[in-house]
Design a protein around this motif. Structure first.
Motif, PDB file in Angstrom:
ATOM      1  N   TYR A 113      50.854  30.369  43.042  1.00  0.00           N
ATOM      2  CA  TYR A 113      49.655  30.889  43.704  1.00  0.00           C
ATOM      3  C   TYR A 113      48.463  29.953  43.519  1.00  0.00           C
ATOM      4  N   LYS A 114      47.544  30.046  44.482  1.00  0.00           N
ATOM      5  CA  LYS A 114      46.261  29.363  44.383  1.00  0.00           C
ATOM      6  C   LYS A 114      45.181  30.383  44.728  1.00  0.00           C
ATOM      7  N   VAL A 115      44.191  30.520  43.830  1.00  0.00           N
ATOM      8  CA  VAL A 115      43.161  31.547  43.988  1.00  0.00           C
ATOM      9  C   VAL A 115      41.782  30.916  43.837  1.00  0.00           C
ATOM     10  N   HIS A 116      40.857  31.324  44.697  1.00  0.00           N
ATOM     11  CA  HIS A 116      39.452  30.923  44.556  1.00  0.00           C
ATOM     12  C   HIS A 116      38.605  32.188  44.706  1.00  0.00           C
ATOM     13  N   VAL A 117      37.718  32.422  43.725  1.00  0.00           N
ATOM     14  CA  VAL A 117      36.897  33.637  43.703  1.00  0.00           C
ATOM     15  C   VAL A 117      35.421  33.255  43.706  1.00  0.00           C
ATOM     16  N   GLU A 118      34.650  33.920  44.559  1.00  0.00           N
ATOM     17  CA  GLU A 118      33.195  33.771  44.570  1.00  0.00           C
ATOM     18  C   GLU A 118      32.561  35.147  44.378  1.00  0.00           C
ATOM     19  N   VAL A 119      31.586  35.230  43.501  1.00  0.00           N
ATOM     20  CA  VAL A 119      30.858  36.472  43.243  1.00  0.00           C
ATOM     21  C   VAL A 119      29.370  36.199  43.439  1.00  0.00           C
ATOM     22  N   LYS A 120      28.735  36.972  44.284  1.00  0.00           N
ATOM     23  CA  LYS A 120      27.290  36.821  44.465  1.00  0.00           C
ATOM     24  C   LYS A 120      26.657  38.208  44.551  1.00  0.00           C
ATOM     25  N   ALA A 121      25.387  38.298  44.182  1.00  0.00           N
ATOM     26  CA  ALA A 121      24.714  39.599  44.175  1.00  0.00           C
ATOM     27  C   ALA A 121      23.238  39.436  44.499  1.00  0.00           C
ATOM     28  N   VAL A 122      22.688  40.477  45.107  1.00  0.00           N
ATOM     29  CA  VAL A 122      21.250  40.579  45.346  1.00  0.00           C
ATOM     30  C   VAL A 122      20.799  41.923  44.800  1.00  0.00           C
ATOM     31  N   ASN A 123      19.478  42.114  44.740  1.00  0.00           N
ATOM     32  CA  ASN A 123      18.978  43.331  44.117  1.00  0.00           C
ATOM     33  C   ASN A 123      19.214  44.562  44.977  1.00  0.00           C
ATOM     34  N   GLN A 124      19.550  45.634  44.315  1.00  0.00           N
ATOM     35  CA  GLN A 124      19.747  46.945  44.927  1.00  0.00           C
ATOM     36  C   GLN A 124      19.623  47.994  43.831  1.00  0.00           C
ATOM     37  N   ARG A 125      19.190  49.166  44.208  1.00  0.00           N
ATOM     38  CA  ARG A 125      18.893  50.198  43.206  1.00  0.00           C
ATOM     39  C   ARG A 125      20.128  50.592  42.401  1.00  0.00           C
ATOM     40  N   ILE A 128      37.567  36.580  47.811  1.00  0.00           N
ATOM     41  CA  ILE A 128      38.744  35.992  47.166  1.00  0.00           C
ATOM     42  C   ILE A 128      39.621  35.329  48.229  1.00  0.00           C
ATOM     43  N   ILE A 129      39.838  34.029  48.064  1.00  0.00           N
ATOM     44  CA  ILE A 129      40.772  33.286  48.914  1.00  0.00           C
ATOM     45  C   ILE A 129      42.077  33.162  48.127  1.00  0.00           C
ATOM     46  N   PHE A 130      43.146  33.667  48.709  1.00  0.00           N
ATOM     47  CA  PHE A 130      44.423  33.770  47.990  1.00  0.00           C
ATOM     48  C   PHE A 130      45.515  33.112  48.813  1.00  0.00           C
ATOM     49  N   HIS A 131      46.238  32.179  48.188  1.00  0.00           N
ATOM     50  CA  HIS A 131      47.326  31.476  48.885  1.00  0.00           C
ATOM     51  C   HIS A 131      48.613  31.627  48.093  1.00  0.00           C
ATOM     52  N   ASP A 132      49.610  32.208  48.738  1.00  0.00           N
ATOM     53  CA  ASP A 132      50.934  32.365  48.131  1.00  0.00           C
ATOM     54  C   ASP A 132      51.747  31.124  48.492  1.00  0.00           C
ATOM     55  N   LYS A 133      52.041  30.293  47.509  1.00  0.00           N
ATOM     56  CA  LYS A 133      52.723  29.016  47.760  1.00  0.00           C
ATOM     57  C   LYS A 133      54.247  29.136  47.777  1.00  0.00           C
ATOM     58  N   ARG A 134      54.743  30.305  47.469  1.00  0.00           N
ATOM     59  CA  ARG A 134      56.201  30.473  47.459  1.00  0.00           C
ATOM     60  C   ARG A 134      56.750  30.423  48.879  1.00  0.00           C
ATOM     61  N   LEU A 158      59.047  36.140  71.918  1.00  0.00           N
ATOM     62  CA  LEU A 158      59.558  35.901  70.567  1.00  0.00           C
ATOM     63  C   LEU A 158      58.398  36.014  69.575  1.00  0.00           C
ATOM     64  N   ARG A 159      58.615  36.721  68.489  1.00  0.00           N
ATOM     65  CA  ARG A 159      57.598  36.887  67.456  1.00  0.00           C
ATOM     66  C   ARG A 159      58.192  36.548  66.096  1.00  0.00           C
ATOM     67  N   VAL A 160      57.447  35.694  65.372  1.00  0.00           N
ATOM     68  CA  VAL A 160      57.887  35.337  64.026  1.00  0.00           C
ATOM     69  C   VAL A 160      57.265  36.321  63.030  1.00  0.00           C
ATOM     70  N   ARG A 161      58.095  36.919  62.215  1.00  0.00           N
ATOM     71  CA  ARG A 161      57.629  37.869  61.200  1.00  0.00           C
ATOM     72  C   ARG A 161      57.985  37.350  59.815  1.00  0.00           C
ATOM     73  N   GLU A 162      56.928  37.136  59.023  1.00  0.00           N
ATOM     74  CA  GLU A 162      57.160  36.732  57.646  1.00  0.00           C
ATOM     75  C   GLU A 162      57.273  37.975  56.773  1.00  0.00           C
ATOM     76  N   GLU A 163      58.318  38.026  56.010  1.00  0.00           N
ATOM     77  CA  GLU A 163      58.537  39.180  55.152  1.00  0.00           C
ATOM     78  C   GLU A 163      57.488  39.194  54.035  1.00  0.00           C
ATOM     79  N   SER A 164      56.802  40.317  53.907  1.00  0.00           N
ATOM     80  CA  SER A 164      55.817  40.441  52.830  1.00  0.00           C
ATOM     81  C   SER A 164      56.525  40.452  51.483  1.00  0.00           C
ATOM     82  N   ARG A 165      55.908  39.781  50.518  1.00  0.00           N
ATOM     83  CA  ARG A 165      56.528  39.690  49.203  1.00  0.00           C
ATOM     84  C   ARG A 165      55.599  40.301  48.162  1.00  0.00           C
ATOM     85  N   ASP A 166      56.168  40.803  47.132  1.00  0.00           N
ATOM     86  CA  ASP A 166      55.412  41.407  46.044  1.00  0.00           C
ATOM     87  C   ASP A 166      54.571  40.335  45.347  1.00  0.00           C
ATOM     88  N   VAL A 167      53.259  40.643  45.155  1.00  0.00           N
ATOM     89  CA  VAL A 167      52.372  39.679  44.494  1.00  0.00           C
ATOM     90  C   VAL A 167      51.870  40.219  43.150  1.00  0.00           C
TER      91      VAL A 167
END
Length: 312
Positions: free
Chosen positions: A37-49, A85-91, A136-145
């Motif tokens: 896997y490859k993961v990139h996380v960004e967290v940002k915040a502004v003021n709120q009550r 969150i940008i998430f890439h499954d390399k498998r 024709l439609r290509v379907r990628e089988e979802s895998r457990d992450v």
């Protein structure tokens, strides 16, 4: 420069670092990668009550959302927090091709009708029909992450650490900005307190002069002047407001230096009280110099109010 306060563990379980005063705005980013896997996380915040957390991430990670929220709450209690969150499954993914047979038949029928109408030979090659949209439609089988949990949360926590560090830095800048303003307010309140006896004495002198003009050649009743002066002094006395102002300023100073919990709402309340007592003094003090100090105090308080709106 003052020493940083010691690290504290908060009763709510928060672990925000060295200073009580933190900004609600902040940004942090972190990436993590392993062979799957490859993961990139960004967290940002502004003021709120209140605390409002929003996620932008692949649907596959929704299973982690509740735990992510609990992790974020360890770092902040107020503010509008956006997590991307940008998430890439390399498998390698297993893929299948689905054939929409009814659609292919419809294309064929339509082509024969068009051929008859135009007197042209319709395509009979199956490969040509397969090129038409959605046949024709290509379907990628979802895998457990689920096994990506460790790397996802590692990236999230590293991003949150940067995010919290930025909020602490901005909070420290705000605290330093407050210090001279609080010193000014304290000094201004002392000057206002010193003016009160002078205001009463000015009124007594004024009253005596007015009565002296009105009663020329007659005796002036000193007792009456004394009574009127006492009544006036009681009406314009702002000693109680001065005492409360000093208390509010002291509480504000103690709060930004010592309290180890979210303090923005408390500071906002104290600012409101400081402003209210200042307005009352301004209404009571019928004296030009006192009125000038009140205007200066209100100006400083307004600047502090703007700063307080961004404090957690």
């Amino acid at each position: 420069m003052k020493e940083a306060l010691p690290d504290r563990r908060f009763s709510q379980g928060y672990e925000w670092g060295l200073l009580a005063l933190k900004s609600m705005t902040g940004f942090g980013a972190a990436g993590q990668e392993n062979e799957d896997y490859k993961v990139h996380v960004e967290v940002k915040a502004v003021n709120q009550r209140y605390l409002d957390i929003s996620f932008s991430m692949p649907r596959a990670l929704n299973v982690f959302e509740n735990d992510m929220r609990q992790t974020i709450k360890k770092f902040c209690a107020r503010g509008k927090v956006d997590v991307n969150i940008i998430f890439h499954d390399k498998r390698e993914k297993e893929a299948t091709i689905a054939v929409d047979k009814s659609l292919a038949r419809a294309y064929q029928t339509a082509l024969y009708e068009l051929g008859d109408f135009l007197h042209l030979t319709p395509p009979a090659d199956v490969c040509k029909i397969a090129l038409y949209p959605d046949v024709l439609r290509v379907r990628e089988e979802s895998r457990d992450v689920m096994d990506s949990r460790e790397i996802v949360f590692s990236a999230l926590e590293r991003a949150l650490e940067q995010f919290a560090a930025m909020r602490r830095r901005e909070g420290e800048h705000t605290r330093r900005d407050f210090e001279p303003r609080l010193d000014f307010l304290a000094e201004a309140v002392e000057r206002l307190s010193a003016f009160e006896p002078e205001i009463v004495e000015r009124y007594r002198t004024h009253l005596k002069n007015v009565l002296g003009e009105m009663l020329k050649g007659q005796g002036i009743d000193e007792m009456r002047i004394l009574q009127e002066t006492v009544l006036y002094a009681d009406r314009i006395s702002y000693n109680e407001e001065v005492v409360r102002l000093k208390s509010h300023i002291a509480q504000f100073r103690e709060t930004i230096e010592e309290e180890a919990e979210p303090i923005g709402r408390k500071l906002d309340f104290l600012i409101q009280e400081i402003n209210r007592e200042t307005n009352t003094i301004g209404a009571k003090a019928n004296f030009t110099q006192a009125a000038k100090i009140v205007v200066e105090v209100k100006s400083e308080v307004e600047k502090m109010r703007e700063q307080v709106q961004n404090i957690e």
